[in-house]
Design an enzyme around this catalytic site. Structure first.
Site, PDB file in Angstrom:
ATOM      1  N   TYR A   4      37.110  33.179  42.405  1.00  0.00           N
ATOM      2  CA  TYR A   4      36.644  33.539  43.057  1.00  0.00           C
ATOM      3  C   TYR A   4      35.525  32.773  43.106  1.00  0.00           C
ATOM      4  CZ  TYR A   4      34.206  36.583  46.378  1.00  0.00           C
ATOM      5  OH  TYR A   4      32.736  36.479  47.321  1.00  0.00           O
ATOM      6  N   PRO A   5      33.952  32.428  42.233  1.00  0.00           N
ATOM      7  CA  PRO A   5      32.700  31.946  43.464  1.00  0.00           C
ATOM      8  C   PRO A   5      33.354  30.249  43.380  1.00  0.00           C
ATOM      9  CG  PRO A   5      33.191  32.675  40.540  1.00  0.00           C
ATOM     10  CD  PRO A   5      33.845  33.160  41.267  1.00  0.00           C
TER      11      PRO A   5
END
Length: 316
Positions: free
Chosen positions: A151-152
Site C-alpha cells: 500500500y505505501p
C-alpha cells in the site's frame, strides 16, 4: 470551482464532496463501489449528494483509462484524487489490487488530466510512506524509499508519477500525506470503527505490541481543511503532511473510547506485524506555512463525534 473527486462514495471522498458543494463548488464524483467493504455503506454515503444540482456521479473504475478520460472530459479546475485501495494489511495479501488501483489508476487520471488541460491535481497519499524510522516527527524531506507494505509503496509511486507530470507538462501536483484519518462515516476496517464496534458488541480487541504503538489520529474535518486549501492553492509540486502532530499510544486510544462509550474493552495482545510502524507522528509546519493548516479537533472530541455518528448509523 469545478472539481473532480475520486472515491466520492467513500469515507473521505463523500465528506469532501459535501464540503465542496456547501461552499458553492460544482462537483463530479467518481466511484466504482467495489466490495472491499459494503457497497451499501458507500451508497448511503453518496445518497445525500445525488439530489444536489451541482453534483454528478460517474460510476466506474479509474483503473480503466476510458473511465478516467470520461471523468475529466468536462475540464474541471482541479482533480482531488481521494479514491484508492486502502489498508496496509490488506495490501500484504492482495498486492496486485493495489498496483492496479493506486498505480495504474493514478497514472490514468494524470494522463487524462493532462489531455484535458486540467491545471491542478491534489493527490491523497499516506503517512505510511515513511516506513519504520526513529526520526520523529516525520518531515516531508525524510527518506521514503523503504515502504513496509505494498500500500505505501503504491502511494509513493503516485507521488513520484505526479512529479513526472509536473516536470513534463507543468501540471501543479500536491501530494497530501494523511495521518490516521478517522471520523463519521469511517470505514469498518479502520481501527476507530473496530474498537468502537468491538466495545459495543463485547468482542475482543487486538492490540499490537501491548498497545504501545503510537498513532497520530487526525479528525476528518481537519484533514478536509487541508485538502480544500490544497485545492485552492496550486503550488507547483509539493508534498505536505496533514496530521494532528500529537500521537497517542493505542492503550490511551482504547481508554478514551471506553470512557465515551461507557463500555469495557476485552483486550488481546499480539506482536506487531512487519507491515506496521511503531509510531506515526506528523510535523505539520509545512502545511501551516503553505496552506494555513491548523488542526483543531482533539482525539477525545473526534471520537465523541464518531461515537455519535456510529449510534445513528447503527439505528438506521
Amino acid at each position: 470551482m469545478k472539481i473532480l473527486v475520486t472515491g466520492a462514495a467513500g469515507f473521505i471522498g463523500s465528506t469532501l464532496s459535501e464540503a465542496l458543494l456547501a461552499r458553492g463548488d460544482e462537483v463530479v464524483g467518481l466511484d466504482n463501489f467495489n466490495d472491499y467493504y459494503s457497497p451499501a455503506r458507500k451508497r448511503a454515503n453518496v445518497a445525500p449528494l445525488l439530489a444536489h444540482p451541482r453534483f454528478r456521479l460517474i460510476e466506474g473504475d479509474f483503473a480503466d483509462a476510458a473511465v478516467a478520460g470520461e471523468a475529466v472530459a468536462w475540464k474541471p479546475d482541479a482533480v482531488a484524487h481521494i479514491g484508492a485501495m486502502g489498508s496496509v494489511r490488506y495490501s500484504v495479501k492482495n498486492p496486485a489490487l493495489f498496483v492496479q488501483a493506486n498505480i495504474v489508476g493514478t497514472a490514468n487520471l494524470l494522463e487524462a488530466a493532462r489531455g484535458a488541460g486540467v491545471p491542478h491535481f491534489v493527490f491523497a497519499s499516506t503517512s505510511s510512506v515513511y516506513g519504520q524510522t526513529d526520526k520523529i516527527p516525520f518531515v516531508e524531506t525524510d527518506p521514503t524509499d523503504r515502504p513496509l507494505a505494498p500500500y505505501p509503496a503504491s502511494k509513493k509511486a503516485g507521488e513520484v508519477m505526479g512529479h513526472a507530470y509536473h516536470n513534463m507538462h507543468g501540471m501543479s501536483f500536491t501530494a497530501l500525506r494523511f495521518f490516521n484519518v478517522y471520523g463519521p462515516k469511517g470505514r469498518p476496517d479502520m481501527m476507530p470503527y473496530i474498537v468502537t464496534d468491538s466495545l459495543v458488541r463485547g468482542k475482543e480487541i487486538t492490540l499490537f505490541d501491548a498497545g504501545a504503538m503510537r498513532r497520530d489520529w487526525t479528525f476528518v474535518g481537519d484533514i478536509l481543511k487541508g485538502v480544500i486549501a490544497a485545492i485552492d492553492t496550486p503550488l507547483g509540486y509539493e508534498v505536505i503532511n496533514l496530521g494532528r502532530g500529537e500521537p497517542i499510544d493505542m492503550n490511551e486510544f482504547v481508554r478514551i473510547a471506553e470512557e465515551i462509550t461507557a463500555k469495557e474493552a476485552i483486550i488481546r495482545v499480539a506482536p506487531g506485524p512487519a507491515s506496521e510502524p511503531k509510531v506515526t507522528f506528523a510535523n505539520v509546519e509545512k502545511a501551516r506555512r503553505l496552506l494555513g493548516y491548523v488542526p483543531g479537533v482533539s482525539v477525545r472530541e473526534g471520537l465523541t463525534r464518531f461515537w455519535e455518528w456510529y449510534q445513528c448509523a447503527a439505528a438506521a
